[in-house]
Design an enzyme around this catalytic site. Structure first.
Site, PDB file in Angstrom:
ATOM      1  N   LYS A 171      19.704  48.821  40.414  1.00 21.01           N
ATOM      2  CA  LYS A 171      21.137  48.873  40.119  1.00 21.01           C
ATOM      3  C   LYS A 171      21.567  47.446  39.776  1.00 21.01           C
ATOM      4  O   LYS A 171      21.743  46.602  40.659  1.00 21.01           O
ATOM      5  CB  LYS A 171      21.859  49.429  41.358  1.00 21.01           C
ATOM      6  CG  LYS A 171      23.280  48.975  41.552  1.00 21.01           C
ATOM      7  CD  LYS A 171      24.235  49.554  40.539  1.00 21.01           C
ATOM      8  CE  LYS A 171      25.616  48.970  40.774  1.00 21.01           C
ATOM      9  NZ  LYS A 171      25.852  47.737  40.014  1.00 21.01           N
ATOM     10  N   PRO A 172      21.703  47.153  38.465  1.00 22.87           N
ATOM     11  CA  PRO A 172      22.148  45.803  38.090  1.00 22.87           C
ATOM     12  C   PRO A 172      23.648  45.653  38.327  1.00 22.87           C
ATOM     13  O   PRO A 172      24.346  46.652  38.510  1.00 22.87           O
ATOM     14  CB  PRO A 172      21.831  45.743  36.592  1.00 22.87           C
ATOM     15  CG  PRO A 172      21.885  47.154  36.130  1.00 22.87           C
ATOM     16  CD  PRO A 172      21.520  48.036  37.311  1.00 22.87           C
ATOM     17  N   ALA A 173      24.151  44.421  38.292  1.00 16.50           N
ATOM     18  CA  ALA A 173      25.601  44.221  38.376  1.00 16.50           C
ATOM     19  C   ALA A 173      26.241  44.854  37.147  1.00 16.50           C
ATOM     20  O   ALA A 173      25.634  44.897  36.069  1.00 16.50           O
ATOM     21  CB  ALA A 173      25.909  42.728  38.432  1.00 16.50           C
ATOM     22  N   SER A 174      27.470  45.309  37.297  1.00 13.74           N
ATOM     23  CA  SER A 174      28.133  46.026  36.194  1.00 13.74           C
ATOM     24  C   SER A 174      28.226  45.173  34.937  1.00 13.74           C
ATOM     25  O   SER A 174      28.155  45.694  33.827  1.00 13.74           O
ATOM     26  CB  SER A 174      29.550  46.414  36.601  1.00 13.74           C
ATOM     27  OG  SER A 174      29.500  47.150  37.781  1.00 13.74           O
ATOM     28  N   GLU A 246      19.985  39.104  50.688  1.00 13.55           N
ATOM     29  CA  GLU A 246      20.027  37.718  50.185  1.00 13.55           C
ATOM     30  C   GLU A 246      21.476  37.450  49.810  1.00 13.55           C
ATOM     31  O   GLU A 246      21.956  37.978  48.807  1.00 13.55           O
ATOM     32  CB  GLU A 246      19.123  37.567  48.956  1.00 13.55           C
ATOM     33  CG  GLU A 246      17.654  37.801  49.228  1.00 13.55           C
ATOM     34  CD  GLU A 246      17.023  36.658  49.980  1.00 13.55           C
ATOM     35  OE1 GLU A 246      17.639  35.581  50.077  1.00 13.55           O
ATOM     36  OE2 GLU A 246      15.916  36.852  50.504  1.00 13.55           O
ATOM     37  N   LEU A 247      22.163  36.638  50.611  1.00 15.77           N
ATOM     38  CA  LEU A 247      23.624  36.555  50.467  1.00 15.77           C
ATOM     39  C   LEU A 247      24.077  35.168  50.011  1.00 15.77           C
ATOM     40  O   LEU A 247      23.302  34.406  49.459  1.00 15.77           O
ATOM     41  CB  LEU A 247      24.266  36.983  51.787  1.00 15.77           C
ATOM     42  CG  LEU A 247      23.753  38.332  52.322  1.00 15.77           C
ATOM     43  CD1 LEU A 247      24.353  38.642  53.672  1.00 15.77           C
ATOM     44  CD2 LEU A 247      23.995  39.450  51.332  1.00 15.77           C
ATOM     45  N   CYS A 280      23.088  30.891  44.091  1.00 15.07           N
ATOM     46  CA  CYS A 280      23.184  30.955  45.552  1.00 15.07           C
ATOM     47  C   CYS A 280      22.676  29.663  46.161  1.00 15.07           C
ATOM     48  O   CYS A 280      23.207  29.172  47.144  1.00 15.07           O
ATOM     49  CB  CYS A 280      22.396  32.146  46.070  1.00 15.07           C
ATOM     50  SG  CYS A 280      20.677  32.110  45.562  1.00 15.07           S
ATOM     51  N   GLU A 381      32.197  29.740  50.106  1.00 17.17           N
ATOM     52  CA  GLU A 381      31.202  29.446  49.087  1.00 17.17           C
ATOM     53  C   GLU A 381      31.939  29.094  47.795  1.00 17.17           C
ATOM     54  O   GLU A 381      32.881  29.779  47.409  1.00 17.17           O
ATOM     55  CB  GLU A 381      30.326  30.685  48.857  1.00 17.17           C
ATOM     56  CG  GLU A 381      29.290  30.476  47.776  1.00 17.17           C
ATOM     57  CD  GLU A 381      28.366  31.689  47.567  1.00 17.17           C
ATOM     58  OE1 GLU A 381      28.846  32.828  47.655  1.00 17.17           O
ATOM     59  OE2 GLU A 381      27.172  31.464  47.322  1.00 17.17           O
TER      60      GLU A 381
HETATM   61  P1  NAD Z   1      28.443  41.339  44.718  1.00 19.00           P
HETATM   62  O1  NAD Z   1      28.224  41.474  46.174  1.00 19.00           O
HETATM   63  O2  NAD Z   1      29.805  41.503  44.190  1.00 19.00           O
HETATM   64  O3  NAD Z   1      27.543  42.374  43.908  1.00 19.00           O
HETATM   65  C1  NAD Z   1      26.131  42.426  44.048  1.00 19.00           C
HETATM   66  C2  NAD Z   1      25.627  43.796  43.634  1.00 19.00           C
HETATM   67  O4  NAD Z   1      26.081  44.756  44.590  1.00 19.00           O
HETATM   68  C3  NAD Z   1      26.125  44.284  42.276  1.00 19.00           C
HETATM   69  O5  NAD Z   1      25.086  44.975  41.619  1.00 19.00           O
HETATM   70  C4  NAD Z   1      27.243  45.223  42.669  1.00 19.00           C
HETATM   71  O6  NAD Z   1      27.505  46.199  41.686  1.00 19.00           O
HETATM   72  C5  NAD Z   1      26.654  45.849  43.911  1.00 19.00           C
HETATM   73  N1  NAD Z   1      27.624  46.502  44.813  1.00 19.00           N
HETATM   74  C6  NAD Z   1      28.939  46.232  44.973  1.00 19.00           C
HETATM   75  N2  NAD Z   1      29.489  47.083  45.885  1.00 19.00           N
HETATM   76  C7  NAD Z   1      28.497  47.882  46.307  1.00 19.00           C
HETATM   77  C8  NAD Z   1      28.430  48.964  47.240  1.00 19.00           C
HETATM   78  N3  NAD Z   1      29.493  49.397  47.911  1.00 19.00           N
HETATM   79  N4  NAD Z   1      27.248  49.567  47.427  1.00 19.00           N
HETATM   80  C9  NAD Z   1      26.135  49.142  46.775  1.00 19.00           C
HETATM   81  N5  NAD Z   1      26.145  48.151  45.876  1.00 19.00           N
HETATM   82  C10 NAD Z   1      27.308  47.520  45.643  1.00 19.00           C
HETATM   83  O7  NAD Z   1      27.837  39.895  44.341  1.00 19.00           O
HETATM   84  P2  NAD Z   1      27.914  39.141  42.930  1.00 19.00           P
HETATM   85  O8  NAD Z   1      29.298  38.602  42.747  1.00 19.00           O
HETATM   86  O9  NAD Z   1      27.319  40.002  41.872  1.00 19.00           O
HETATM   87  O10 NAD Z   1      26.908  37.938  43.169  1.00 19.00           O
HETATM   88  C11 NAD Z   1      27.277  36.654  43.597  1.00 19.00           C
HETATM   89  C12 NAD Z   1      26.908  36.452  45.044  1.00 19.00           C
HETATM   90  O11 NAD Z   1      25.509  36.666  45.222  1.00 19.00           O
HETATM   91  C13 NAD Z   1      27.164  35.059  45.566  1.00 19.00           C
HETATM   92  O12 NAD Z   1      27.724  35.123  46.842  1.00 19.00           O
HETATM   93  C14 NAD Z   1      25.767  34.438  45.635  1.00 19.00           C
HETATM   94  O13 NAD Z   1      25.634  33.374  46.534  1.00 19.00           O
HETATM   95  C15 NAD Z   1      24.953  35.619  46.017  1.00 19.00           C
HETATM   96  N6  NAD Z   1      23.557  35.386  45.674  1.00 19.00           N
HETATM   97  C16 NAD Z   1      22.627  35.230  46.683  1.00 19.00           C
HETATM   98  C17 NAD Z   1      21.298  34.962  46.372  1.00 19.00           C
HETATM   99  C18 NAD Z   1      20.266  34.778  47.443  1.00 19.00           C
HETATM  100  O14 NAD Z   1      19.083  34.869  47.127  1.00 19.00           O
HETATM  101  N7  NAD Z   1      20.633  34.531  48.680  1.00 19.00           N
HETATM  102  C19 NAD Z   1      20.915  34.863  45.029  1.00 19.00           C
HETATM  103  C20 NAD Z   1      21.884  35.023  44.042  1.00 19.00           C
HETATM  104  C21 NAD Z   1      23.203  35.300  44.383  1.00 19.00           C
END
Ligand code: NAD
Length: 477
Positions: A171-174, A246-247, A280, A381
């Site tokens: 499931k990629p980001a939208s 991974e947050l 991240c 962040e």
């Molecule tokens: P996000 O949490 O908004 O979205 C991540 C993914 O989760 C997307 O594919 C989104 O569609 C999906 N998602 C959203 N709601 C969901 C739900 N209810 N159920 C299941 N999936 C759902 O994050 P983002 O804005 O896309 O990414 C940026 C964040 O990611 C930053 O905080 C960054 O630090 C973190 N990040 C962490 C790492 C790491 O390895 N620790 C690497 C890259 C990015």
């Protein structure tokens, strides 16, 4: 129009609905994709569950060969894929190519490991009893990926899942589905059985949510924001799914008075502004020893002045746009908040001017000094081109401040002293420490966070263990 890829076939959404993916540098339409529903997600999960029955029986050698063949197919299209990634994500096209290369390197790493997995023979207390540990794949794995590194972060999940004999629903980001879709389809052409690799598009709260709730999904690998990660863990926990998260991060970089300053300046500039600060593991808080702070900051300002902001398709661009309007607004608000509280603006702090930049979400690389501890730029962040700089007396103060963040992903120290380096390695509360090095995720080393930065590890042989269930076997001879 791009489509989802389910059970080896292109698929539209059951709802017939689509949405647009737009270029963050220009606002232009890149393509449209299906707006998937929970029903679409269930179709993909069912396909992956069916495929698992046969896939789990394949030999590790066979899985490894398919992965290697898939890598060749993607490599053959890397130029076009890199351009597409830049158009949907915004990053400079050279960085897009490096991202896809890194993804392929990771797949080859796990393809190589597939046949090297070992179980164990275990002595048991009673005579005539023999113990063994065997490792078995889990089943359907959900891979939920963010938009900042849409391809490498898909690879860190798909690579070990396939090598271990699991099937996958991505499931990629939208906002970044397009390159991922093309890559999943190219990999599939290597000969993976139908349903082993699937990708679904649509809102996280709908198709992502189905991955969290569907009992056929046995494991979830999630990368994204800490708030979303908490939700993932809560919902998936009800079903006792295996979860890695991974947050977010707020990586500290410490520059000691004995550091090679020119290299450290490059480390800070690349470390913060790579991918327009949307990483991240970016350097998000810079701690510099007081005695060298003036020299260091002057050098850093000079370096940052030379960063070229622009459309990622121009070969000389170093900083593309932020990925979305909301992302830029958040950075603008964090800068505003720090300035209101008394921070000093060293460079940047506004949008760049120029007709060709008007339609994109551009923001100048920004350095701030004297940022009060309670500022949003310190407490939250910062996911964009904004770096707060702090002066510290010594290493103890630097480590204490570095550890004061709720996050604990990466961290670095720049010094020529081994005792200093070792003290930081031991004391920094982070999943990773770099010494005199850029913050880089290596396929060979485990990567992940402590505290609010997550649970579990990706990369390295360590990550493969999350894709197996160890089974204890006792045999009465
Ligand atoms: P996000 O949490 O908004 O979205 C991540 C993914 O989760 C997307 O594919 C989104 O569609 C999906 N998602 C959203 N709601 C969901 C739900 N209810 N159920 C299941 N999936 C759902 O994050 P983002 O804005 O896309 O990414 C940026 C964040 O990611 C930053 O905080 C960054 O630090 C973190 N990040 C962490 C790492 C790491 O390895 N620790 C690497 C890259 C990015």
């Amino acid at each position: 129009m791009a489509k989802m890829f389910i059970a080896g076939e292109w698929a539209e959404s059951a709802s017939g609905m689509t949405y647009e993916v737009r270029n963050p540098a220009t606002g232009e339409l890149v393509d449209t994709v299906p707006k998937g529903t929970a029903e679409d997600a269930r179709r993909a999960i069912d396909a992956a569950a069916d495929a698992f029955k046969g896939w789990r029986e394949t030999s590790a050698e066979q899985r490894s060969r398919l992965m290697q063949k898939g890598v060749e197919l993607v490599q053959g299209e890397i130029k076009g894929l890199s351009e597409l990634l830049t158009r949907e994500q915004g990053k400079p096209v050279g960085d897009s190519e490096r991202e896809i290369e890194h993804f392929l390197h990771g797949l080859l790493f796990y393809a190589g490991l597939a046949s090297k997995v070992r179980g164990a023979q275990v002595p048991l207390p009673q005579k005539g009893m023999q113990g063994f540990v065997i490792k078995q794949p889990l089943g359907v794995c959900g891979a939920i990926v963010p938009w900042n590194f849409p391809i490498t972060l898909m690879g860190t999940k798909v690579g070990p899942a396939l090598a271990a004999g699991n099937t996958v629903v991505v499931k990629p980001a939208s906002t970044t589905p397009l390159t991922a879709i093309r890559i999943i389809e190219l990999l599939s052409r290597a000969g993976f059985p139908k349903g082993v690799l699937n990708i679904i598009t649509g809102p996280g709260g709908v198709v992502g949510e189905e991955l969290l709730r569907n009992p056929k999904v046995r494991r979830l690998a999630f990368t994204g924001e800490t708030a979303t990660g908490r939700h993932v863990m809560e919902v998936a926990g009800r079903d006792l799914k295996r979860v890695t998260l991974e947050l977010g991060g707020s990586d500290p970089m410490i520059v000691c008075d004995d550091a090679d300053l020119d290299r450290a300046v490059t480390g800070a500039s690349v470390g913060r502004f790579y991918n327009c600060g949307q990483a991240c593991l970016a350097v998000k808080r810079l701690f510099v020893f007081e005695s060298i702070a003036d020299v260091f900051i002057d050098k850093l300002i000079e370096k940052v002045k030379r960063l070229k902001v622009g459309n990622g398709l121009n070969p000389d661009t170093r900083l593309g746009p932020l990925h979305t309007a909301a992302q830029r607004k958040e950075i603008e608000e964090q800068v505003e908040d720090a300035l209101t509280r008394g921070a000093k603006l060293l460079i940047g702090g506004k949008r760049p001017e120029g007709a060709e930049l008007d339609k994109g979400y551009f923001y100048l690389p920004t350095l701030l000094a004297n940022v009060p501890e309670e500022s949003r730029a310190v407490q939250e962040e910062t996911f964009g081109p904004l770096l707060p700089i702090f002066r510290v007396r010594d290493l103890d103060e630097a480590i204490e401040k570095a550890n004061s963040s709720p996050y604990g992903l990466g961290s670095s120290i720049w010094t020529r002293s081994m005792p200093n380096a070792y003290k930081a390695i031991e004391r920094l509360e982070a999943g990773n420490v770099w010494v005199n090095s850029l913050h880089i995720g290596y396929d060979e080393l485990p990567f992940g966070g402590v505290k609010a930065s997550g649970i579990g590890r990706e990369h390295g042989p360590e990550a493969l263990d999350y894709y197996f269930e160890p089974k204890g076997v006792a045999i009465a001879l």
